[in-house]
Structure formats: structure tokens, C-alpha cells
Motif scaffolding. Structure first.
Motif, PDB file in Angstrom:
ATOM      1  N   ALA A 195      18.135  -9.834  25.129  1.00  0.00           N
ATOM      2  CA  ALA A 195      19.263 -10.575  25.197  1.00  0.00           C
ATOM      3  C   ALA A 195      20.010 -11.765  26.606  1.00  0.00           C
ATOM      4  O   ALA A 195      21.218 -11.696  27.118  1.00  0.00           O
ATOM      5  N   GLY A 196      19.329 -12.170  27.079  1.00  0.00           N
ATOM      6  CA  GLY A 196      19.513 -13.170  28.315  1.00  0.00           C
ATOM      7  C   GLY A 196      19.941 -12.746  30.040  1.00  0.00           C
ATOM      8  O   GLY A 196      20.828 -13.940  30.602  1.00  0.00           O
ATOM      9  N   LYS A 197      19.665 -11.047  30.300  1.00  0.00           N
ATOM     10  CA  LYS A 197      19.942 -11.251  31.137  1.00  0.00           C
ATOM     11  C   LYS A 197      18.379 -11.024  32.266  1.00  0.00           C
ATOM     12  O   LYS A 197      18.366  -9.879  33.482  1.00  0.00           O
ATOM     13  N   ILE A 239      20.187  -7.969  41.538  1.00  0.00           N
ATOM     14  CA  ILE A 239      21.443  -6.712  42.381  1.00  0.00           C
ATOM     15  C   ILE A 239      22.664  -7.521  42.711  1.00  0.00           C
ATOM     16  O   ILE A 239      23.299  -7.420  42.761  1.00  0.00           O
ATOM     17  N   ARG A 240      22.237  -8.759  43.543  1.00  0.00           N
ATOM     18  CA  ARG A 240      22.915  -9.666  43.856  1.00  0.00           C
ATOM     19  C   ARG A 240      23.763 -10.226  42.828  1.00  0.00           C
ATOM     20  O   ARG A 240      25.461  -9.937  43.168  1.00  0.00           O
ATOM     21  N   HIS A 241      24.013 -10.200  41.305  1.00  0.00           N
ATOM     22  CA  HIS A 241      24.646 -10.739  40.364  1.00  0.00           C
ATOM     23  C   HIS A 241      25.969  -9.436  40.520  1.00  0.00           C
ATOM     24  O   HIS A 241      27.099  -9.680  39.854  1.00  0.00           O
ATOM     25  N   LEU A 242      25.068  -8.471  39.941  1.00  0.00           N
ATOM     26  CA  LEU A 242      25.969  -7.415  39.438  1.00  0.00           C
ATOM     27  C   LEU A 242      26.938  -6.874  40.896  1.00  0.00           C
ATOM     28  O   LEU A 242      28.376  -6.691  41.141  1.00  0.00           O
ATOM     29  N   LEU A 243      26.648  -6.999  42.340  1.00  0.00           N
ATOM     30  CA  LEU A 243      27.798  -6.640  43.183  1.00  0.00           C
ATOM     31  C   LEU A 243      29.022  -7.470  43.606  1.00  0.00           C
ATOM     32  O   LEU A 243      29.509  -7.125  44.134  1.00  0.00           O
ATOM     33  N   THR A 244      28.359  -8.616  42.831  1.00  0.00           N
ATOM     34  CA  THR A 244      29.267  -9.906  42.982  1.00  0.00           C
ATOM     35  C   THR A 244      29.799 -10.510  41.860  1.00  0.00           C
ATOM     36  O   THR A 244      30.700 -11.351  42.020  1.00  0.00           O
ATOM     37  N   HIS A 245      30.071  -9.532  40.994  1.00  0.00           N
ATOM     38  CA  HIS A 245      30.656  -9.668  39.514  1.00  0.00           C
ATOM     39  C   HIS A 245      30.621 -11.453  39.121  1.00  0.00           C
ATOM     40  O   HIS A 245      31.189 -12.155  38.546  1.00  0.00           O
ATOM     41  N   SER A 248      27.549 -11.868  37.293  1.00  0.00           N
ATOM     42  CA  SER A 248      26.610 -11.595  36.531  1.00  0.00           C
ATOM     43  C   SER A 248      26.523 -12.449  34.620  1.00  0.00           C
ATOM     44  O   SER A 248      25.575 -12.648  34.232  1.00  0.00           O
ATOM     45  N   GLY A 249      27.401 -12.223  33.750  1.00  0.00           N
ATOM     46  CA  GLY A 249      28.391 -13.385  33.491  1.00  0.00           C
ATOM     47  C   GLY A 249      28.955 -12.399  32.314  1.00  0.00           C
ATOM     48  O   GLY A 249      28.928 -12.502  31.356  1.00  0.00           O
ATOM     49  N   PHE A 250      28.689 -10.924  32.706  1.00  0.00           N
ATOM     50  CA  PHE A 250      29.076 -10.166  31.907  1.00  0.00           C
ATOM     51  C   PHE A 250      30.383 -10.290  31.707  1.00  0.00           C
ATOM     52  O   PHE A 250      31.155 -10.567  32.752  1.00  0.00           O
ATOM     53  N   ARG A 251      30.874  -9.620  30.016  1.00  0.00           N
ATOM     54  CA  ARG A 251      31.998  -9.617  29.842  1.00  0.00           C
ATOM     55  C   ARG A 251      32.742  -8.579  30.290  1.00  0.00           C
ATOM     56  O   ARG A 251      32.117  -7.657  30.986  1.00  0.00           O
ATOM     57  N   ALA A 252      34.341  -8.193  30.736  1.00  0.00           N
ATOM     58  CA  ALA A 252      34.687  -8.085  31.697  1.00  0.00           C
ATOM     59  C   ALA A 252      34.979  -6.208  31.471  1.00  0.00           C
ATOM     60  O   ALA A 252      34.562  -5.030  32.004  1.00  0.00           O
ATOM     61  N   THR A 288      28.436 -16.084  30.431  1.00  0.00           N
ATOM     62  CA  THR A 288      27.195 -16.776  30.383  1.00  0.00           C
ATOM     63  C   THR A 288      26.252 -17.228  31.836  1.00  0.00           C
ATOM     64  O   THR A 288      25.984 -15.364  32.077  1.00  0.00           O
ATOM     65  N   ALA A 289      25.691 -17.782  32.098  1.00  0.00           N
ATOM     66  CA  ALA A 289      24.443 -17.398  32.533  1.00  0.00           C
ATOM     67  C   ALA A 289      24.894 -16.649  33.701  1.00  0.00           C
ATOM     68  O   ALA A 289      25.383 -17.376  34.770  1.00  0.00           O
ATOM     69  N   PRO A 290      23.756 -15.968  34.223  1.00  0.00           N
ATOM     70  CA  PRO A 290      23.749 -15.881  35.613  1.00  0.00           C
ATOM     71  C   PRO A 290      24.094 -16.673  36.365  1.00  0.00           C
ATOM     72  O   PRO A 290      23.229 -17.351  36.964  1.00  0.00           O
TER      73      PRO A 290
END
Length: 593
Positions: free
Chosen positions: A175-177, A182-188, A190-194, A218-220
């Protein structure tokens, strides 16, 4: 990340050089306020906490008293309902806890009437007052614990900061992930919704599947979007690579080594009388029908995950949370335990989101956020808030720490508005850190009022002979882009004013030009030497004007040692009592701190 690339160092290289194979990475630390050295307590450079006076902590007592008084005001209408039923406030500097004060009630309401928008109270003899040791549901402050656990694994080489999450969770990459790291997760980033209502999925396997199937908005790496899903995903990574559940990791890697005996997921039933109640959970404002939530996690998704989640679920006390803060300010050590290396801690206090101004973020920690850090905010100030009314703020520039734990969703989340109590507490603690005059016994201080204009005006001077210059010492820290300090001149008795360009120089640094005659933002919280060539006029009036908006303020501005000189000699010297008496201060005060 663009500015890092311009310096020849990308964020990917930064993370790798800092953590791979135990390599060290040197950061230029911002200096603590040199005016007062806070007591370090036992352990010398790595203090442990003990209680002491404001003086021992290197803090002013008056602002700490004001901190408590303002916090108590929010027990009343704020602006309609109380912001919280009660709170525990803890503040200190170095190794000294100078303030630890409970206010209000930990358990007050047994129910909530939606029609009348009123809380239904327990009988007075069943209400429970706040104490220093009241345990709180930390809500999203829990994310800091998950982040520390992740940085530990990065440090140990079991997790790579720049690795794709799918490296550790093979099903995650759909699904585009596939490029989410890991950095995207720690710094918000990633593009995930809230969030998504994971509690609607009956099994843990189905909840995980929903995350795996979730497509980023959004794209990570292209936008900052704060999301609980980042830390839930990080929980899945940590549990996969360690083979241990998150609550076990918390106990074995953080709370047991640091002696945090009142910090855990899923507090036992015996703790309930010492826990602050949260919300009367009913639909439609809550996702689940649970009645009064008291002694178990408030967050619906964390509740559905058995109370153990990467984004929420940790319960703790103000003292325990201060221990975590002191550990990080110490560079990862507390007492005889080390949970992180100093270079790992630096990554938590270093902005990785330089492409997204206003959303500064280290690994797990938010940085430079005036909306709850108030005047404590600097580019290195780190912290986090929680939906239930909790917050932690750490300022390494002054070695100070602030914990505000409130039950602001008790009895219902709609009663809380904004973050004013956190801001007020942070403003007072920032004011409590003294700024000693650059020379002499007092300096002019702008104050820290919002929606205000303060002016400091010199008498009219004859600079018509030419070559006149203003010299003084300047200290400033304002909300960037909103509050500014301006040097202005008038040749018509104050009818019109024009900015005066000036130059500042801090110790050991090159001169900095201020061509618009203004200064704002963070200047390092040290005194700067100022010089400004002045226009020629028979009657030149100079003034400093400090203007703030209604929302947030910085630590303010100080001016000291005002002197106007020409090749023929001084025209004005604040050190001369007769000259000093001619200064007109509107909104400024003579402060000795």
C-alpha cells in the motif's frame, strides 16, 4: 534535510556515522545560561535528583510561586470549564527539584451529563485529592518511552535508522509503504494519517493487518503528519527484533535500571486509589462505551491492544518522569545506570525535520514548540504532550526540566481548550532562570507580557558632528517571526521613527548584521555586544521597541550599558547616574535577576 545536504552531510549519513558500530558523533552543544550554575547534586557532571530550594537550583523563587498560582487559576473556568480537575507540577534545574506541588483533585467526577454539560461529582468524602505521588495516564508522552527503546536498538545495531520498516516487518511494505523508514516513524514524516479506529477490529491480528493495509496520505519523507500509527508500527518492529513485548522492554530497559517504580503499562488494581481518573467514556465523543475510565488506559486503540501500545498506555508520576528527563539531560545516564550513549541522546535533541519549518523533531522528541513549551522553547528544547493533559519539557540550554501532569479530560475531553496551563508553567520556569546583567547591578528587561509593546527611550542627542555610534550589551529570545525587538531613531521629536541597522557579536563568534534594525528568535541566551552607526541630526532620539503578539512569548529582551559616543567623546553614558535618569522606560523594568 536540504540544509544538511548543503553542508555535505545528509541525515542518512548523520544517523549512520553516529550509531553504526558504536561510532561517536560530536555535536556543538548550546551553552547553559552562564549567569548561575545550577546545583548538580550527587554524581558531579551527571546529577541525580534531590529536593532543594530554588536558590540551590539556580532559580528565582518568585516565578516559581507564580507558576503554582497560575496553575491553580486553571482549576476554575478556563474559559468556561476548568482546564483540569487537578495537576501535579514539578520543576527544577541541574540535580535539584525546586518545585513539586499537587493541586486540585485526582478523582472528582463519577459521571457526566451531556445535556446540561455538567460533571456529576462523587460525594466529597469519596473524592481523592492530588498528591505528589499521584499516577497519571501519560497518553502520548508514552511515545517518548517507545522512542528511547527504539534508539537503544539503533545503538545496538539491531535496528537501522534508515532501514525500511518492511525490512523487519515483511508484510508492512504494501500500500505504498515500501520506502517508509524507521526515521520516518520517529519523526512523523511517514505520511500516515493521524489515527485509525483499530479498536473496531476484534483481534490483534486484524489490527496489525489494518496497519499493513494502510496507505500513506503523502509519500514518506515529503510532509510532517503527526500520527499514532508511527509509534504503533515502531512497537511492532521492536517486538519483532527483540522477541519481547513492549511492556517487558519498558521494564527491563528503562524503568528498572532507572529505579522508576511507579512507571508501567497496565497498573495493578492496588494502584487505583493513587491514579488520577480520566474521562467518562461514552459515545459519541468516545469510540467505546466504558463509563468512568480510572486505573486503565484512556486511549481507545491502546485499550483495544491490551493496554500496551507504542503510542499510549504508560502510567507514571511526576517524579518518575523527571528521572527520565534528568537521564536524557545527563546524556543517557542516571545514578549508576546508563540506558543510552550521549551521541544517541543527541539524536533525540537534534532536528531531523529541517525541510518542515515549524515542525522541528528529533528522534521521538518534538523540538522548539512554543505552543506548549512557552518561553522555555529553544532550538534544542525537547518535549512532548499527552491528550489527557500531560507534558514534559527539557531545556538543555539551561539544564532545566518541567513536568505538568493534569487530568484535563476528567470528566470529558470537550472541557479542555488549548494548552494555556502548560505555556504558563513553562513561561514562569523560563523566567525563573536568572539573566545576570552584562555589567553592573541591573539591566533593562522588556518583560514577557503578551499583546504588549514596551519602549526604552534615550534622551534627544546632538549627533550632527557625525561619527556617532551606539554601543550596548543585548540579550534576546523571542518567539521567532512573531515578536521582535527593534532599534529605532527619530529626528522630529518622536513623531516618526525609522529603523537603525546594527551589528551584534556573541563571544567567540563572528559579527552578525541586522540590516532591518531588528532582532528576533533565539540568540543563544548569552549577551551580545552591539554596535550601530547613528544618523547625524541635531536632535536624535533612540529607542528600543519590543512588541509581542497575543499567543506566545519568548524569554524577552535585556539591554545593558547603553552608551552613545562620537570621536570627540561620549554623548550619553548609562553608567553616569544623571544620564541614566533621563532614560524613559515604558513597559521595561530595571532587573537584577
Amino acid at each position: 534535510m536540504a540544509d544538511a545536504a548543503a553542508r555535505g552531510l545528509t541525515r542518512r549519513q548523520l544517523g549512520g556515522s553516529a550509531l553504526a558500530l558504536g561510532g561517536a558523533l560530536a555535536f556543538a552543544a548550546l551553552p547553559a545560561d552562564p549567569a548561575v550554575a545550577a546545583d548538580t547534586g550527587r554524581g558531579g557532571r551527571h546529577p541525580v535528583l534531590r529536593y532543594g530550594s530554588p536558590r540551590r537550583a539556580g532559580l528565582l523563587a518568585g516565578p516559581l510561586r507564580d507558576l503554582v498560582a497560575d496553575a491553580e487559576a486553571f482549576l476554575g473556568p478556563s474559559p468556561v470549564h476548568p482546564w483540569y480537575a487537578g495537576a501535579v507540577l514539578l520543576a527544577g534545574r541541574g540535580g535539584t527539584v525546586a518545585l513539586h506541588e499537587p493541586i486540585g483533585t485526582a478523582v472528582r467526577y463519577r459521571d457526566y451529563d451531556e445535556e446540561s454539560d455538567t460533571g456529576i461529582e462523587f460525594p466529597p468524602d469519596q473524592q481523592i485529592p492530588m498528591t505528589r505521588d499521584t499516577v497519571f495516564d501519560l497518553a502520548s508522552v508514552s511515545k517518548l518511552f517507545t522512542s528511547v527503546l527504539a534508539v537503544q536498538q539503533i545503538e545496538r545495531g539491531t535496528v537501522d535508522l534508515e532501514a525500511e520498516v518492511a525490512t523487519y516487518l515483511p508484510g508492512f511494505g504494501r500500500a505504498g509503504k515500501q520506502d517508509m523508514t524507521i526515521r520516518h516513524l520517529l519523526t512523523h514524516t511517514s505520511g500516515f494519517r493521524a489515527w485509525i479506529p483499530l479498536y473496531l477490529s476484534p483481534t490483534r491480528e486484524e489490527k496489525v493487518r489494518r496497519i499493513y493495509d494502510e496507505e500513506p496520505l503523502t509519500a514518506p519523507g515529503t510532509a510532517y503528519l503527526y500520527s499514532d500509527l508511527n509509534l504503533i508500527s515502531l512497537q511492532l518492529v521492536l517486538e519483532e527484533v527483540t522477541g519481547r513485548a513492549l511492556d517487558v522492554l519498558l521494564r527491563e530497559e528503562i524503568t528498572r535500571p532507572l529505579g522508576m517504580r511507579r512507571t508501567r503499562y497496565n497498573p495493578p488494581a492496588g494502584w487505583r486509589p493513587r491514579i488520577a481518573a480520566t474521562e467518562v467514556a461514552r459515545q459519541p465523543w468516545s469510540g467505546l462505551e466504558r463509563g468512568l475510565v480510572w486505573g486503565e488506559v484512556h486511549d481507545e486503540n491502546a485499550h483495544s491492544l491490551g493496554g500496551v501500545a507504542g503510542h499510549a498506555g504508560v502510567f507514571s508520576t511526576a517524579r518518575d518522569l523527571a528521572v527520565l528527563g534528568r537521564t536524557l539531560l545527563n546524556g543517557g545516564t542516571y545514578g549508576g545506570a546508563r540506558i543510552l550513549r550521549p551521541e544517541s541522546v543527541e539524536l533525540m535533541f537534534t532536528d531531523f525535520n529541517t525541510d518542515f519549518p515549524g515542525d522541528e523533531h528529533g528522534l521521538g522528541f518534538e523540538l522548539y514548540q512554543h505552543w506548549y513549551m512557552g518561553a522555555m522553547a529553544t532550538p534544542r528544547t525537547a518535549g512532548h504532550t499527552g491528550f489527557t493533559g500531560t507534558s514534559l519539557v527539557l531545556d538543555p540550554t539551561t539544564d532545566s526540566f518541567l513536568v505538568v501532569l493534569g487530568n484535563s479530560v476528567h470528566p470529558v475531553r470537550s472541557w479542555r481548550s488549548g494548552s494555556a496551563p502548560r505555556v504558563a508553567a513553562a513561561d514562569h520556569l523560563a523566567r525563573a532562570v536568572p539573566v545576570r546583567p552584562a555589567r553592573g547591578r541591573t539591566a533593562w528587561f522588556s518583560g514577557m507580557a503578551g499583546s504588549a509593546t514596551a519602549t526604552l527611550t534615550l534622551p534627544a542627542l546632538d549627533t550632527s558632528s557625525g561619527g556617532a555610534r551606539l554601543r550596548c550589551a543585548l540579550w534576546w529570545d523571542t518567539e521567532p517571526g512573531s515578536d521582535a525587538l527593534v532599534l529605532e531613531a527619530s529626528v522630529d521629536g518622536g513623531t516618526t521613527w525609522e529603523p537603525v541597522p546594527f551589528e551584534t557579536r556573541r563571544p567567540g563568534a563572528p559579527a552578525r548584521a541586522h540590516p532591518t534594525g531588528s532582532a528576533d528568535g533565539f540568540s543563544g541566551r548569552v549577551w551580545h555586544a552591539l554596535g550601530a552607526p547613528l544618523p547625524s541630526a541635531r536632535g536624535l532620539t533612540l529607542r528600543w521597541r519590543y512588541t509581542t503578539d497575543r499567543l506566545y512569548v519568548g524569554r524577552g529582551a535585556y539591554v545593558d550599558g547603553l552608551r552613545v559616543e562620537t570621536p570627540r567623546g561620549p554623548l550619553f553614558d548609562e553608567a553616569r547616574p544623571a544620564d541614566a535618569r533621563r532614560v524613559t522606560a515604558r513597559g521595561w523594568e530595571a532587573s537584577a535577576d
